[in-house]
Design a protein around this motif. Sequence first.
Motif, PDB file in Angstrom:
ATOM      1  N   ILE A 202      48.553  28.430  45.125  1.00 43.22           N
ATOM      2  CA  ILE A 202      49.724  29.312  45.101  1.00 43.22           C
ATOM      3  C   ILE A 202      49.414  30.733  45.588  1.00 43.22           C
ATOM      4  CG2 ILE A 202      51.387  30.398  43.506  1.00 43.22           C
ATOM      5  CD1 ILE A 202      51.333  27.718  41.949  1.00 43.22           C
ATOM      6  N   ILE A 203      48.275  31.261  45.207  1.00 44.02           N
ATOM      7  CA  ILE A 203      47.989  32.657  45.594  1.00 44.02           C
ATOM      8  C   ILE A 203      46.857  32.738  46.621  1.00 44.02           C
ATOM      9  CG2 ILE A 203      48.784  33.735  43.464  1.00 44.02           C
ATOM     10  CD1 ILE A 203      45.693  33.987  42.734  1.00 44.02           C
ATOM     11  N   ASN A 204      46.944  33.777  47.446  1.00 41.38           N
ATOM     12  CA  ASN A 204      45.770  34.165  48.228  1.00 41.38           C
ATOM     13  C   ASN A 204      45.296  35.521  47.682  1.00 41.38           C
ATOM     14  OD1 ASN A 204      47.274  36.245  49.448  1.00 41.38           O
ATOM     15  ND2 ASN A 204      47.918  34.895  51.118  1.00 41.38           N
ATOM     16  N   ARG A 205      44.334  36.127  48.339  1.00 39.61           N
ATOM     17  CA  ARG A 205      43.727  37.322  47.747  1.00 39.61           C
ATOM     18  C   ARG A 205      44.651  38.528  47.729  1.00 39.61           C
ATOM     19  NH1 ARG A 205      38.834  38.209  52.109  1.00 39.61           N
ATOM     20  NH2 ARG A 205      40.008  39.291  53.713  1.00 39.61           N
ATOM     21  N   ASN A 206      45.716  38.486  48.528  1.00 46.92           N
ATOM     22  CA  ASN A 206      46.689  39.583  48.453  1.00 46.92           C
ATOM     23  C   ASN A 206      47.269  39.731  47.058  1.00 46.92           C
ATOM     24  OD1 ASN A 206      46.315  39.999  51.121  1.00 46.92           O
ATOM     25  ND2 ASN A 206      48.390  39.433  51.773  1.00 46.92           N
ATOM     26  N   ALA A 207      47.432  38.600  46.365  1.00 45.22           N
ATOM     27  CA  ALA A 207      48.037  38.664  45.031  1.00 45.22           C
ATOM     28  C   ALA A 207      47.218  39.566  44.109  1.00 45.22           C
ATOM     29  CB  ALA A 207      48.143  37.254  44.428  1.00 45.22           C
ATOM     30  N   ILE A 208      45.909  39.588  44.331  1.00 39.14           N
ATOM     31  CA  ILE A 208      45.030  40.384  43.461  1.00 39.14           C
ATOM     32  C   ILE A 208      45.004  41.844  43.899  1.00 39.14           C
ATOM     33  CG2 ILE A 208      42.706  40.512  42.442  1.00 39.14           C
ATOM     34  CD1 ILE A 208      42.217  37.716  43.804  1.00 39.14           C
ATOM     35  N   LEU A 209      45.065  42.046  45.220  1.00 37.27           N
ATOM     36  CA  LEU A 209      44.657  43.357  45.742  1.00 37.27           C
ATOM     37  C   LEU A 209      45.741  44.165  46.445  1.00 37.27           C
ATOM     38  CD1 LEU A 209      41.214  42.206  47.164  1.00 37.27           C
ATOM     39  CD2 LEU A 209      41.608  43.607  45.137  1.00 37.27           C
ATOM     40  N   ALA A 210      46.833  43.524  46.901  1.00 41.48           N
ATOM     41  CA  ALA A 210      47.814  44.276  47.694  1.00 41.48           C
ATOM     42  C   ALA A 210      48.855  44.914  46.785  1.00 41.48           C
ATOM     43  CB  ALA A 210      48.487  43.358  48.708  1.00 41.48           C
ATOM     44  N   GLY A 211      49.100  46.199  47.011  1.00 40.50           N
ATOM     45  CA  GLY A 211      50.151  46.895  46.260  1.00 40.50           C
ATOM     46  C   GLY A 211      49.763  47.184  44.824  1.00 40.50           C
ATOM     47  N   GLY A 212      48.476  47.305  44.549  1.00 39.24           N
ATOM     48  CA  GLY A 212      48.015  47.552  43.176  1.00 39.24           C
ATOM     49  C   GLY A 212      47.104  46.423  42.750  1.00 39.24           C
ATOM     50  N   ILE A 213      46.182  46.723  41.870  1.00 31.27           N
ATOM     51  CA  ILE A 213      45.228  45.699  41.468  1.00 31.27           C
ATOM     52  C   ILE A 213      45.797  44.908  40.293  1.00 31.27           C
ATOM     53  CG2 ILE A 213      43.869  47.278  39.987  1.00 31.27           C
ATOM     54  CD1 ILE A 213      41.405  45.737  41.307  1.00 31.27           C
ATOM     55  N   ARG A 214      45.841  43.599  40.457  1.00 30.31           N
ATOM     56  CA  ARG A 214      46.521  42.749  39.473  1.00 30.31           C
ATOM     57  C   ARG A 214      45.520  41.792  38.818  1.00 30.31           C
ATOM     58  NH1 ARG A 214      51.837  43.916  40.943  1.00 30.31           N
ATOM     59  NH2 ARG A 214      51.786  44.619  43.096  1.00 30.31           N
ATOM     60  N   PRO A 215      45.039  42.229  37.666  1.00 27.63           N
ATOM     61  CA  PRO A 215      43.914  41.513  37.058  1.00 27.63           C
ATOM     62  C   PRO A 215      44.245  40.080  36.640  1.00 27.63           C
ATOM     63  CG  PRO A 215      44.742  43.225  35.580  1.00 27.63           C
ATOM     64  CD  PRO A 215      45.428  43.419  36.887  1.00 27.63           C
ATOM     65  N   HIS A 216      45.519  39.794  36.420  1.00 31.42           N
ATOM     66  CA  HIS A 216      45.834  38.427  35.962  1.00 31.42           C
ATOM     67  C   HIS A 216      45.710  37.400  37.084  1.00 31.42           C
ATOM     68  CE1 HIS A 216      46.640  39.751  31.977  1.00 31.42           C
ATOM     69  NE2 HIS A 216      47.423  40.716  32.458  1.00 31.42           N
ATOM     70  N   TYR A 217      45.544  37.872  38.324  1.00 33.04           N
ATOM     71  CA  TYR A 217      45.300  36.927  39.425  1.00 33.04           C
ATOM     72  C   TYR A 217      43.820  36.849  39.785  1.00 33.04           C
ATOM     73  CZ  TYR A 217      50.315  36.948  39.887  1.00 33.04           C
ATOM     74  OH  TYR A 217      51.651  36.816  39.622  1.00 33.04           O
ATOM     75  N   TYR A 218      43.011  37.567  39.056  1.00 33.24           N
ATOM     76  CA  TYR A 218      41.570  37.545  39.329  1.00 33.24           C
ATOM     77  C   TYR A 218      40.923  36.378  38.590  1.00 33.24           C
ATOM     78  CZ  TYR A 218      36.643  38.738  39.196  1.00 33.24           C
ATOM     79  OH  TYR A 218      35.286  38.673  39.278  1.00 33.24           O
ATOM     80  N   CYS A 219      40.283  35.534  39.344  1.00 34.41           N
ATOM     81  CA  CYS A 219      39.567  34.407  38.764  1.00 34.41           C
ATOM     82  C   CYS A 219      38.355  34.173  39.644  1.00 34.41           C
ATOM     83  CB  CYS A 219      40.451  33.161  38.744  1.00 34.41           C
ATOM     84  SG  CYS A 219      40.846  32.602  40.400  1.00 34.41           S
ATOM     85  N   LEU A 220      37.497  33.274  39.213  1.00 33.41           N
ATOM     86  CA  LEU A 220      36.357  32.896  40.043  1.00 33.41           C
ATOM     87  C   LEU A 220      36.346  31.389  40.259  1.00 33.41           C
ATOM     88  CD1 LEU A 220      33.657  35.278  38.575  1.00 33.41           C
ATOM     89  CD2 LEU A 220      34.560  35.288  40.915  1.00 33.41           C
ATOM     90  N   PRO A 221      36.023  30.909  41.434  1.00 33.23           N
ATOM     91  CA  PRO A 221      35.855  31.703  42.640  1.00 33.23           C
ATOM     92  C   PRO A 221      37.141  32.468  42.962  1.00 33.23           C
ATOM     93  CG  PRO A 221      35.124  29.431  42.986  1.00 33.23           C
ATOM     94  CD  PRO A 221      35.815  29.463  41.669  1.00 33.23           C
ATOM     95  N   VAL A 222      36.960  33.662  43.496  1.00 29.65           N
ATOM     96  CA  VAL A 222      38.097  34.528  43.784  1.00 29.65           C
ATOM     97  C   VAL A 222      38.961  33.885  44.883  1.00 29.65           C
ATOM     98  CG1 VAL A 222      36.875  35.910  45.537  1.00 29.65           C
ATOM     99  CG2 VAL A 222      38.667  36.976  44.135  1.00 29.65           C
ATOM    100  N   ALA A 223      40.283  34.081  44.792  1.00 30.44           N
ATOM    101  CA  ALA A 223      41.180  33.542  45.821  1.00 30.44           C
ATOM    102  C   ALA A 223      40.820  34.169  47.171  1.00 30.44           C
ATOM    103  CB  ALA A 223      42.623  33.840  45.461  1.00 30.44           C
ATOM    104  N   LYS A 224      40.940  33.362  48.230  1.00 27.58           N
ATOM    105  CA  LYS A 224      40.518  33.789  49.564  1.00 27.58           C
ATOM    106  C   LYS A 224      41.740  34.108  50.446  1.00 27.58           C
ATOM    107  CE  LYS A 224      36.156  32.647  48.461  1.00 27.58           C
ATOM    108  NZ  LYS A 224      36.280  32.053  47.138  1.00 27.58           N
TER     109      LYS A 224
END
Length: 346
Positions: A202-224
């Motif tokens: 569902i998510i790519n790395r934009n979900a974590i990093l674009a428009g503010g840092i969104r920790p609830h989308y941070y997981c490992l391995p990190v979305a690419k």
Amino acid sequence: MTQTLTLRRPDDWHLHLRDGDMLASVLPHSANHFARAIIMPNLVPPVVTVKQALEYRDRIVAALPKGAKFQPLMTLYLTEDTDPADVTAGHASGDITAVKLYPAGATTNSQSGVKNIEKVYPVLETMADIGLPLCVHGEVTNPEIDIFDREAAFIDKVLDPLRRRIPGLKILMEHVTTQQGVDYVKSVDEGLGATLTTHHLIINRNAILAGGIRPHYYCLPVAKREGHRLALRQAATSGDRRFFLGTDSAPHTDLLKENACGCAGCFTSINTMSLLAHVFEEENALDNLEAFASLNGPVFYGLEPNTDTITLTKLDTPVKFPEKIETGAGPVTVFDPMFEVFWAAA
Ligand code: NCD
Ligand code: ZN
């Protein structure tokens, strides 16, 4: 006409249930939809012996809601001191379903994991002999390797050499997040499988990093990058028996997520089946959802699929999931797919 879909009851081939208050709060959500789950052993301290695994299994079973039918399939956390005789005994008694390899430092509570893979070759050779699968967190930990490249580097530097050295070892590459991971699994006919998480579809790395840092989308391995997400969706929805569901639902309290050094993990056990129906429908692949969630995993593990069923119903109005669940340890945020979901699971 209401659209419904009835599937064999799914299993979750990669799940973090934690312990204590957190276990009691998250377990009912998995037991609600899933018949079985591979239980990750990265507790503090980790589950390294069969004895510890059995004690943990007892705590899980004791925390089940009354009447719930849910079978925890236990794993051992591989360390450089793991005793091949203990592993063999756990396999022979049917109490251990897999052994988990965490490269030391790769993820949450992986400090006791493997630093030097050479040191665990004897136990891996034993596992190949007895037919016990190895679940792999496939990321290198070298600080000089970029975090977005760690899965691809692991395939070249660790996984492929390991498979050549011990060809009889059955390996599950867990939570694959890259095109390279998908291609590697597809290049092997037997003895290698992969789990895919719901959130990485569902998510790519934009979900974590674009428009503010969104920790609830941070997981490992990190979305690419997006291209990788599309490769994962293709693999998941293709029906290919080598790919199946491991949610990697990994609850952490909001305090630990919304933090200067936030923990990795998305909590998805509560809405996974609804989200998967949405994704498979988008890919015109609802017919392959049962293979992904309910059939391919049992084939890999040599188990029978479940005989009872789950029904997904497409509603006219969006299904409302809680934004957070309360746990004894504090609130845990539920994975938000950032779109409305109309599929209800029961
Ligand atoms: C997991 C956890 O929190 O235990 N976190 C995660 O982001 N997936 C560990 C893991 O599976 O890597
Ligand atoms: Zn995990």
